[in-house]
Motif scaffolding. Structure first.
Motif, PDB file in Angstrom:
ATOM      1  N   GLY A 103       7.604  17.639  -2.493  1.00 12.22           N
ATOM      2  CA  GLY A 103       8.879  18.327  -2.387  1.00 12.22           C
ATOM      3  C   GLY A 103       9.190  18.837  -1.002  1.00 12.22           C
ATOM      4  N   ARG A 104       8.512  18.251   0.026  1.00 12.57           N
ATOM      5  CA  ARG A 104       8.699  18.742   1.389  1.00 12.57           C
ATOM      6  C   ARG A 104       8.903  17.600   2.382  1.00 12.57           C
ATOM      7  N   PHE A 105       9.292  17.987   3.603  1.00  9.97           N
ATOM      8  CA  PHE A 105       9.437  17.074   4.723  1.00  9.97           C
ATOM      9  C   PHE A 105       9.245  17.884   5.995  1.00  9.97           C
ATOM     10  N   GLY A 106       9.104  17.212   7.144  1.00 15.32           N
ATOM     11  CA  GLY A 106       9.057  17.935   8.409  1.00 15.32           C
ATOM     12  C   GLY A 106       8.016  17.392   9.359  1.00 15.32           C
ATOM     13  N   THR A 107       7.749  18.148  10.417  1.00 17.61           N
ATOM     14  CA  THR A 107       6.854  17.677  11.470  1.00 17.61           C
ATOM     15  C   THR A 107       5.418  17.533  10.986  1.00 17.61           C
ATOM     16  N   PRO A 122      10.200  12.576   3.819  1.00 18.58           N
ATOM     17  CA  PRO A 122      10.393  13.391   2.607  1.00 18.58           C
ATOM     18  C   PRO A 122       9.660  12.817   1.405  1.00 18.58           C
ATOM     19  N   THR A 123       9.003  13.709   0.666  1.00 14.58           N
ATOM     20  CA  THR A 123       8.316  13.336  -0.575  1.00 14.58           C
ATOM     21  C   THR A 123       8.937  14.136  -1.705  1.00 14.58           C
ATOM     22  N   PRO A 124      10.011  13.632  -2.306  1.00 13.54           N
ATOM     23  CA  PRO A 124      10.667  14.394  -3.377  1.00 13.54           C
ATOM     24  C   PRO A 124       9.772  14.522  -4.591  1.00 13.54           C
ATOM     25  N   LYS A 125       9.889  15.634  -5.292  1.00 12.43           N
ATOM     26  CA  LYS A 125       9.086  15.806  -6.508  1.00 12.43           C
ATOM     27  C   LYS A 125       9.556  14.859  -7.605  1.00 12.43           C
ATOM     28  N   TYR A 126      10.848  14.563  -7.610  1.00 11.57           N
ATOM     29  CA  TYR A 126      11.388  13.652  -8.610  1.00 11.57           C
ATOM     30  C   TYR A 126      12.108  12.514  -7.898  1.00 11.57           C
ATOM     31  N   ASP A 171      11.875  22.128   4.124  1.00  9.32           N
ATOM     32  CA  ASP A 171      11.092  21.981   5.336  1.00  9.32           C
ATOM     33  C   ASP A 171       9.692  22.550   5.142  1.00  9.32           C
ATOM     34  N   ASP A 172       8.706  21.916   5.809  1.00 12.98           N
ATOM     35  CA  ASP A 172       7.311  22.301   5.606  1.00 12.98           C
ATOM     36  C   ASP A 172       6.878  23.482   6.463  1.00 12.98           C
ATOM     37  N   ASN A 173       7.765  24.016   7.285  1.00 16.83           N
ATOM     38  CA  ASN A 173       7.426  25.172   8.118  1.00 16.83           C
ATOM     39  C   ASN A 173       7.876  26.434   7.397  1.00 16.83           C
ATOM     40  N   ASP A 174       6.914  27.095   6.741  1.00 20.96           N
ATOM     41  CA  ASP A 174       7.264  28.291   5.977  1.00 20.96           C
ATOM     42  C   ASP A 174       7.535  29.494   6.872  1.00 20.96           C
ATOM     43  N   GLY A 175       7.191  29.394   8.140  1.00 29.03           N
ATOM     44  CA  GLY A 175       7.369  30.535   9.027  1.00 29.03           C
ATOM     45  C   GLY A 175       8.746  30.634   9.649  1.00 29.03           C
ATOM     46  N   VAL A 176       9.570  29.603   9.493  1.00 27.54           N
ATOM     47  CA  VAL A 176      10.898  29.608  10.106  1.00 27.54           C
ATOM     48  C   VAL A 176      11.929  29.240   9.053  1.00 27.54           C
ATOM     49  N   ASP A 177      12.979  30.027   8.956  1.00 23.11           N
ATOM     50  CA  ASP A 177      14.102  29.703   8.084  1.00 23.11           C
ATOM     51  C   ASP A 177      15.187  29.078   8.950  1.00 23.11           C
ATOM     52  N   TYR A 178      15.227  27.757   8.967  1.00 26.58           N
ATOM     53  CA  TYR A 178      16.142  27.065   9.854  1.00 26.58           C
ATOM     54  C   TYR A 178      17.599  27.306   9.513  1.00 26.58           C
ATOM     55  N   SER A 179      17.880  27.708   8.273  1.00 26.76           N
ATOM     56  CA  SER A 179      19.269  27.963   7.911  1.00 26.76           C
ATOM     57  C   SER A 179      19.857  29.131   8.710  1.00 26.76           C
ATOM     58  N   GLN A 180      18.995  30.025   9.212  1.00 26.32           N
ATOM     59  CA  GLN A 180      19.472  31.127  10.035  1.00 26.32           C
ATOM     60  C   GLN A 180      19.956  30.657  11.405  1.00 26.32           C
TER      61      GLN A 180
END
Length: 981
Positions: free
Chosen positions: A844-848, A853-857, A884-893
């Motif tokens: 269910g994630r993608f990124g560096t 992307p590996t969707p769960k479904y 996104d696989d970076n839990d430390g950054v919220d890119y939507s901000q």
């Protein structure tokens, strides 16, 4: 000929374990031709002849009609829609890319998916020993079988993720056809023509099929689509997403990083350039606020438009296969194929970056007076300081970080021309009524010639700046005259040669039954010898490192062989006479003796069970232990520089432990966290093979159910749970440069720990100023260091029935076929270092870190209506949302993309049988023209569009998205015709 030996049955296609109904796509084939009294079949995943299609291992199947209805010519376009597949390299892979199309089953890596054609190994294309799907003739495909889980006990090395078997059909008569595709926008055209002739001879004792195909695909540039016309980025650095581009400018710049002792009076980051250029000509100092690189947004170079979005391709493919019964019950068979494939890559003009010595006497003439005086002051300050410190000084020569994109060269172009051939000869037949034999020898060889244009010679560029050659003017747009450019330009080329030999012999047959109602016990035993060899041959420019543009690298050459013994058993224990439908047990084992000292002798084995208490329900389970020996590239790969996307924690990070680790690795204390030591989102590193690698080992198990309710005729439902775990997985150290940087500096934070070995003092991993540069970068070698695990559930539903409506038949009925093939991915984990706390959870994630992307479904479904000669079909493809696989950054901000929304495509196709000789098909893919959203910008270059979920910035693969996963062509039309005589 003995009725135990049936050639047609051996090549039977579209087999799905436990299936009893045919549908036009992702079919579970019926058992016609598999009657126990008439003949036997061989299912993918086993060498034993069987009386039915059942197997303890789940087998997903794509039949030939799916290729016709989807309007595809290249195999990759259909295979990548399978839920079990995460797209590998495709026709949209420009940078990164290599002109091939690869198959990545379960996302475990293309090198862990074994590709077969007619049940035997196919040709590979490079030192990684991976199959290029461009070499398989799609118009001859009868079916594609996908087997989940390790299958080394049956097929040998490489089958850790599973096996994909492409079955080719026999042709009877003459078959000719062609197809043309083009987008709604009138570009990205593709066309193909093919022909095949099949006949029998000598009163039916022999048969032969010969074929040929030509395919041509036009190029499409990123500038041809609005969503990819601008390179976007910025959010990784804590900034709004904006027109990012490259800081390597067409007008050239000298960036002063400080003197030999950092004591010239000018801050690091002072830049000098030509008069009139924005931000240059005045010796201005950047605002070095951490994360604030947008001050130069107006000067950044937009490299996107001249990069390929769809790579051009030209392919010639020809071959044939034949068999001849030279004695009663014994026949000789052969296969021959040849492919010539030309694929180009196109990138923006070469960016020259790095530290160069500047001779002020020759270069001051190209700069404005204010810059000239300041440069002279820097030289004087360095000379004085060096005299005080006793450091050798070269008067009039100052070392600068230079950035210049050589737009005078237009673009960088790389042309790959691969010529591959494969020959196979064998004999097979019946020993007696219960025993058959099969023995063959195969040789395959691929040679690739790679020619690169647009490269720059680093030594010639340096000579043009340091006064040892005719001076070159890098300051300003188009200031390199034709003579200057010819002085620094260099063409480079390299070649790959890969070969494979296989000699295999086996005996299979039946041993009688156990007397408890089951069928006869089946077995297969045999021996196999394989040898693989490969080499990469760069020219002098590439091997010496005197090239900027495409990556330099040292030669690679190596080979190894393996001798194997294998055996299989299929034991039917119970049958209808015992009060149950069936109870079967299977077992397989293989011993492999490798010439590699670090591998040696290894065992692989498998066991499975099928139990059907009633005809409506079949339960099945299987366990497999599999291995993969390292390939030639992983073992003997010459060291080569690469530029992967990565983040240096020392560039913007803070904290005492991080600072201490960064300083210990060579970063000046005053530069940690200041944003000065990573001028580009791509960081150079040197990669290479390691001859001491051992084998990878996987354990996989599946269990599931097949439902064929008799009260709903035509319905088949299969559900299977899978779990594959790979230990000692071969990976670049730390799982790649970005992972290695994160592990060392953010987690271990001890430069003396083995995890930090690539960045330790004395390794040359950093320049004196702390940056990782082309001249000073870490060495990242392959290692048996990682762990991978995937798990989930595959669900397949097929239903066929008639409906009481027809326009074209007298019966008043037409056939309705419904199919659904979907996967729920529970886990897709990558552990860079076994036993280490860090686990990258990529379901269910993608990124560096996770990449594609590996969707769960993920599912593909199709509804097909067959009304006499007219077939109408609708296909629905679905990917669930990923984040996104970076839990430390919220890119939507930062107006970036934190989550890619769920994604759906609808395709429509029609096929009409004009008569028994001519069939015409046409269709539309991506009916609703679903594309990544076009960005909008404010006056400062910030992205103001709220993304629809597929428009990415720094965390893209290429073209602001993942073009192998998400559609980038838009609405696409095709028409085809096929003639048979």
């Amino acid at each position: 000929m003995s009725n135990r030996f049936n050639k047609a049955a051996l090549l039977a296609g579209t087999i799905m374990a436990g299936a009893m109904v045919a549908t036009p796509a992702y079919a579970q084939e019926n058992t016609d031709g598999a009657d126990a009294d008439d003949g036997f079949i061989v299912v993918t995943g086993s060498r034993i002849q069987r009386r039915n299609v059942d197997s303890p291992a789940p087998v997903a199947v794509v039949d030939s009609e799916e290729f016709e209805l989807s309007g595809t010519v290249n195999v990759e376009n259909v295979v990548n829609t399978l839920p079990q597949v995460v797209p590998g390299t495709t026709s949209f892979s420009n940078n990164p890319g290599n002109g091939t199309a690869t198959l990545n089953l379960r996302g475990l890596g293309s090198q862990r998916t074994l590709v077969l054609v007619n049940g035997r190994r196919w040709m590979s294309y490079d030192t990684a020993q991976i199959v290029d799907l461009n070499t398989i003739p799609s118009f001859l495909l009868d079916s594609v079988d996908v087997v989940t889980g390790g299958a080394s006990a049956v097929y040998g090395s490489d089958a850790l993720a599973g096996v994909v078997n492409f079955r080719l059909k026999d042709v009877d008569g003459i078959e000719m056809g062609g197809q043309y595709s083009i987008t709604e926008r009138g570009d990205a055209a593709r066309y193909e023509v093919h022909g095949a002739i099949g006949t029998s001879f000598d009163d039916g004792r022999g048969s032969a099929t010969v074929y040929a195909e030509y395919y041509n695909r036009d190029s499409l540039f990123q500038g041809d689509r609005a969503f990819s016309n601008f390179a976007l980025g910025g959010e990784t650095d804590g900034d709004q997403q904006y027109q990012f581009g490259s800081s390597t400018l067409p007008n050239g710049v000298l960036r002063y990083l400080g003197g030999a002792n950092g004591n010239t009076g000018l801050p690091a980051g002072t830049e000098f350039g030509p008069a009139g250029a924005s931000g240059f000509g005045t010796g201005v100092v950047f605002d070095n606020t951490p994360g604030d690189f947008r001050q130069r947004a107006g000067d950044l170079y937009n490299y996107a438009p001249v990069n390929y979005l769809q790579l051009p391709q030209e392919r010639y493919l020809m071959g044939g296969y034949a068999d001849y019964e030279f004695s009663d019950g014994h026949e000789f068979y052969t296969e021959v194929s040849f492919v010539n494939n030309r694929v180009a890559q196109e990138l923006a003009a070469t960016p020259v970056t790095g530290n160069f010595n500047i001779d002020l006497a020759t270069q001051l003439q190209f700069l404005v007076p204010s810059d000239q005086q300041q440069l002279l002051d820097i030289d004087a300050a360095e000379t004085a300081q060096n005299a005080l410190d006793g450091v050798a000084d070269d008067p009039g020569v100052v070392n600068f970080f230079v950035q210049r994109r050589t737009i005078e060269a237009s673009r960088r172009n790389s042309l790959d021309e691969r010529s591959a051939f494969r020959v196979l000869g064998g004999v097979r037949g019946a020993i007696n009524d219960n025993l058959n034999y099969d023995a063959y020898y195969m040789f395959a060889r691929t040679r690739n010639s790679n020619i690169q244009a647009g490269n720059i010679s680093r030594s010639a560029f340096q000579a043009g700046l340091d006064g040892t050659a005719t001076p070159i003017n890098i300051f300003g747009l188009n200031t390199l005259t034709p003579a200057m450019f010819q002085q620094i330009a260099i063409q480079a080329q390299n070649s790959d040669i890969s070969s494979m030999q296989v000699a295999s012999a086996s005996i299979n047959g039946f041993l009688g039954n156990l007397g408890m109602g089951g069928d006869d016990v089946g077995f297969a035993v045999g021996a196999e010898y394989r040898k693989v060899a490969s080499q990469f041959i760069p020219d002098t420019a590439l091997s010496s490192g005197d090239v900027i543009g495409f990556n330099a690298g040292l030669p690679t050459e190596g080979s190894y062989d393996v001798r194997e013994l294998f055996a299989e058993l299929n034991i039917p224990i119970l049958g209808p006479d015992a009060g149950v439908e069936k109870l079967d047990v299977t077992a397989a084992a293989r011993y492999s003796d490798y010439s590699l000292d670090a591998v040696g002798g290894v065992w692989t084995y498998a066991g499975g069970i099928e139990f059907a208490p009633v005809p409506d329900i079949t339960l099945r389970a299987q366990y497999q232990r599999a291995v993969r020996a390292p390939n030639v590239g992983e073992l003997f790969g010459g060291r080569a520089i690469g530029f992967p996307p990565a983040t240096d924690p020392c560039n913007l990070g803070t904290g005492a432990a991080l600072t201490a680790t960064c300083v210990a690795s060579g970063v000046p204390a005053n530069e940690v966290g200041q944003g000065n030591i990573q001028p580009n989102g791509q960081i150079p590193a040197t990669f290479g093979g390691f001859a001491g690698l051992g084998e990878e080992t996987s354990d996989s198990y599946t269990f599931g159910v097949v439902l064929e309710p008799q009260f709903v005729p035509g319905l088949v439902i299969t559900a299977d749970y899978f779990n594959i775990s790979i230990d000692d997985s071969i990976s670049v150290f730390g799982g790649g440069l970005n992972n290695a940087l994160d592990l060392c500096f953010n987690q271990v934070q001890d430069i003396n720990d083995p995890i930090c070995a690539p960045f330790a003092p004395g390794t040359g991993a950093r320049s004196p100023g702390g940056a990782i540069t082309t001249a000073n970068n870490p060495l990242i070698l392959a290692a048996n260091i990682a762990n991978q695990e995937v798990s989930g559930i595959d669900l397949q539903v097929n239903y066929g029935t008639t409906i009481p409506f027809s326009l074209l038949t007298d019966s008043g009925e037409q056939q309705l076929n419904l199919s659904f093939l979907g996967t729920w991915t529970e886990k897709s984990n990558f552990t860079p270092v076994q036993g280490f706390a860090t686990v990258n959870e990529c379901a269910g994630r993608f990124g560096t870190t996770c990449g594609e992307p590996t969707p769960k479904y993920k599912w593909t479904s199709r509804a097909t209506f067959v009304d006499g000669p007219l077939t109408t079909s609708f296909r629905w493809r679905h990917l669930s949302g990923v984040r996104d696989d970076n839990d430390g950054v919220d890119y939507s901000q930062f107006n970036g993309v934190e989550r890619i929304n769920a994604y759906d495509l609808l395709d429509i196709s029609f096929s009409f049988e004009v008569n028994e000789n001519l069939t015409i098909a046409m269709g539309v893919d991506n009916v609703f023209d679903t594309l990544p959203q076009t960005p909008s910008f404010d006056a400062a270059g910030n992205v103001t569009t709220t993304s629809n979920g597929t428009l990415l910035g720094d965390n893209q693969e290429q073209a602001n998205t993942y073009p192998s996963t998400y559609n980038v062509l838009g609405r696409d039309f095709f028409v085809s015709a096929n003639v048979k005589f």
